[in-house]
Design an enzyme around this catalytic site. Structure first.
Site, PDB file in Angstrom:
ATOM      1  N   LEU A 140       0.868  -1.174   0.000  1.00  0.00           N
ATOM      2  CA  LEU A 140       0.000   0.000   0.000  1.00  0.00           C
ATOM      3  C   LEU A 140       0.902   1.219   0.000  1.00  0.00           C
ATOM      4  O   LEU A 140       1.989   1.200   0.592  1.00  0.00           O
ATOM      5  CB  LEU A 140      -0.902   0.034   1.241  1.00  0.00           C
ATOM      6  CG  LEU A 140      -1.977  -1.045   1.379  1.00  0.00           C
ATOM      7  CD1 LEU A 140      -2.692  -0.904   2.728  1.00  0.00           C
ATOM      8  CD2 LEU A 140      -2.986  -0.980   0.241  1.00  0.00           C
ATOM      9  N   ASP A 141       0.461   2.300  -0.635  1.00  0.00           N
ATOM     10  CA  ASP A 141       1.230   3.541  -0.600  1.00  0.00           C
ATOM     11  C   ASP A 141       1.364   4.032   0.841  1.00  0.00           C
ATOM     12  O   ASP A 141       0.550   3.718   1.701  1.00  0.00           O
ATOM     13  CB  ASP A 141       0.543   4.619  -1.434  1.00  0.00           C
ATOM     14  CG  ASP A 141       0.491   4.271  -2.906  1.00  0.00           C
ATOM     15  OD1 ASP A 141       1.322   3.464  -3.357  1.00  0.00           O
ATOM     16  OD2 ASP A 141      -0.400   4.800  -3.605  1.00  0.00           O
ATOM     17  N   ARG A 142       2.369   4.837   1.089  1.00  0.00           N
ATOM     18  CA  ARG A 142       2.659   5.319   2.447  1.00  0.00           C
ATOM     19  C   ARG A 142       1.425   5.905   3.121  1.00  0.00           C
ATOM     20  O   ARG A 142       1.150   5.623   4.293  1.00  0.00           O
ATOM     21  CB  ARG A 142       3.761   6.384   2.387  1.00  0.00           C
ATOM     22  CG  ARG A 142       4.140   6.958   3.752  1.00  0.00           C
ATOM     23  CD  ARG A 142       5.091   8.125   3.627  1.00  0.00           C
ATOM     24  NE  ARG A 142       4.435   9.253   2.940  1.00  0.00           N
ATOM     25  CZ  ARG A 142       5.078  10.365   2.599  1.00  0.00           C
ATOM     26  NH1 ARG A 142       6.359  10.498   2.835  1.00  0.00           N
ATOM     27  NH2 ARG A 142       4.406  11.341   1.980  1.00  0.00           N
ATOM     28  N   THR A 144      -1.810   5.596   2.161  1.00  0.00           N
ATOM     29  CA  THR A 144      -3.038   4.813   2.027  1.00  0.00           C
ATOM     30  C   THR A 144      -3.160   3.922   3.253  1.00  0.00           C
ATOM     31  O   THR A 144      -2.195   3.276   3.663  1.00  0.00           O
ATOM     32  CB  THR A 144      -3.017   3.964   0.750  1.00  0.00           C
ATOM     33  OG1 THR A 144      -2.957   4.821  -0.391  1.00  0.00           O
ATOM     34  CG2 THR A 144      -4.257   3.079   0.656  1.00  0.00           C
ATOM     35  N   ARG A 239      -5.382   5.871  -7.869  1.00  0.00           N
ATOM     36  CA  ARG A 239      -5.121   7.305  -7.890  1.00  0.00           C
ATOM     37  C   ARG A 239      -5.001   7.823  -9.320  1.00  0.00           C
ATOM     38  O   ARG A 239      -5.554   8.871  -9.677  1.00  0.00           O
ATOM     39  CB  ARG A 239      -3.861   7.605  -7.091  1.00  0.00           C
ATOM     40  CG  ARG A 239      -3.979   7.194  -5.619  1.00  0.00           C
ATOM     41  CD  ARG A 239      -2.627   7.136  -4.920  1.00  0.00           C
ATOM     42  NE  ARG A 239      -1.985   8.439  -4.879  1.00  0.00           N
ATOM     43  CZ  ARG A 239      -0.741   8.627  -4.453  1.00  0.00           C
ATOM     44  NH1 ARG A 239      -0.003   7.598  -4.063  1.00  0.00           N
ATOM     45  NH2 ARG A 239      -0.224   9.842  -4.429  1.00  0.00           N
TER      46      ARG A 239
END
Length: 321
Positions: A140-142, A144, A239
């Site tokens: 997961l993105d930082r 998110t 995104r």
């Protein structure tokens, strides 16, 4: 499903979905715990066979071939354990399910050598040091939040990687976007590196296939809450796809420019939209088949406080306690 034929070796069948791709590309998709450059070096060193024979990075695959990889000892960096908090929703001998907070980077890298989820996992579960990338099978993105599954055993790792590759692990996200889509949609738009900014992803004509589905769960004056599912797992996919449809995620610092809310939006809602400090994206639900028992399992992660507060402001409610 991939198997471990002997200590340290990896074996798997190339899925039909990889047909026509170069072998090095197919290996990177099949074994995402190893970098493509490392897999290519192992190919050149003869550490990879296809159906028992030698192979080259540029060879095309047809799907169905059995590849065997013999990793070298210490082929990937060894990360240090750190005593950091973890929210663990499930733990058994084969897998963990983590509820990741905003601001936590998943694994060490340039600019983030420590203080990551991997460092925390290695502290709480030292046995993960024996697995590729400490058991990580997806990211997961930082900024998110939400659910992330981690392998805890060789069998768990092999099964989870195969299930991700075959899209058998189901993930649903909550996103809050600018604007109000007229209805749900499927976004089928190939993605790759942005042609001018290599740190960003973009919809490009010759990119990799990328498919995102969303439905509108709740409408507001100038925003909407979406339920989003993925058919593919490209970097920053939700995104990028929502921005491509001109409904960027609120707070997205890369793909969503700060927008002034329309005049009809209540001041509290406009302020919440303008000042939300991260992309309003949450991995809300995760469903999979247990790699050892075959049991169907599912988890849900509650909305984090900041995202719940944003939705309350958009509804014209008081922020939750």
């Amino acid at each position: 499903m991939a198997e471990i034929p002997d200590e340290g070796a990896l074996e798997a069948a190339i899925p039909e979905t990889e047909a026509g791709r170069r072998l090095d590309q197919a290996l990177a998709a099949l074994f995402p715990d190893y970098s493509r450059s490392l897999l290519t070096r192992w190919l050149n060193e003869g550490r990879v066979t296809v159906d028992g024979g030698p192979a080259r990075p540029r060879d095309k695959v047809a799907g169905g071939e059995v590849v065997a990889v013999t990793p070298e000892a210490g082929g990937e960096p060894r990360w240090e354990p750190e005593e950091l908090p973890l929210t663990v929703l499930h733990a058994d001998e084969d897998l963990l399910v983590i509820d990741k907070p905003a601001g936590l980077v998943v694994h060490p890298g340039a600019g983030n050598p420590s203080g990551t989820l991997v460092n925390a996992l290695l502290y709480h579960y030292p046995e993960l040091a024996d697995l590729p990338r400490a058991g990580l099978v997806h990211r997961l993105d930082r900024d998110t939040t939400g659910l992330l599954v981690v392998a805890r055993s060789r069998a768990g790792h092999t099964g989870l990687v195969a299930d991700l590759q075959e899209r058998r692990i189901k993930r649903q996200y909550t996103a809050v976007c600018h604007g109000v889509p007229t209805g749900g949609a499927t976004i089928d738009a190939p993605m790759g590196r942005h042609p001018r900014d290599r740190k960003r992803m973009a919809v490009i004509r010759d990119g990799k296939p990328a498919v995102t589905r969303f439905t509108v769960a709740e409408r507001f004056a100038a925003a909407a809450r979406l339920d989003v599912t993925l058919e593919t797992g490209r970097t920053h996919q939700i995104r990028v796809h929502l921005a491509h449809r001109r409904h960027p995620i609120i707070g997205d610092p890369v793909y969503g420019r700060r927008r002034a809310a329309p005049g009809r939006v209540a001041p509290a809602a406009a302020e919440a939209m303008a000042n939300f400090p991260r992309q309003a994206l949450h991995a809300a639900r995760l469903a999979l088949t247990h790699p050892r028992t075959g049991e169907e399992l599912a988890w849900e992660a509650p909305l984090p406080a900041d995202l719940a507060g944003l939705l309350a402001a958009l509804r014209g409610e008081a922020a939750p306690a």
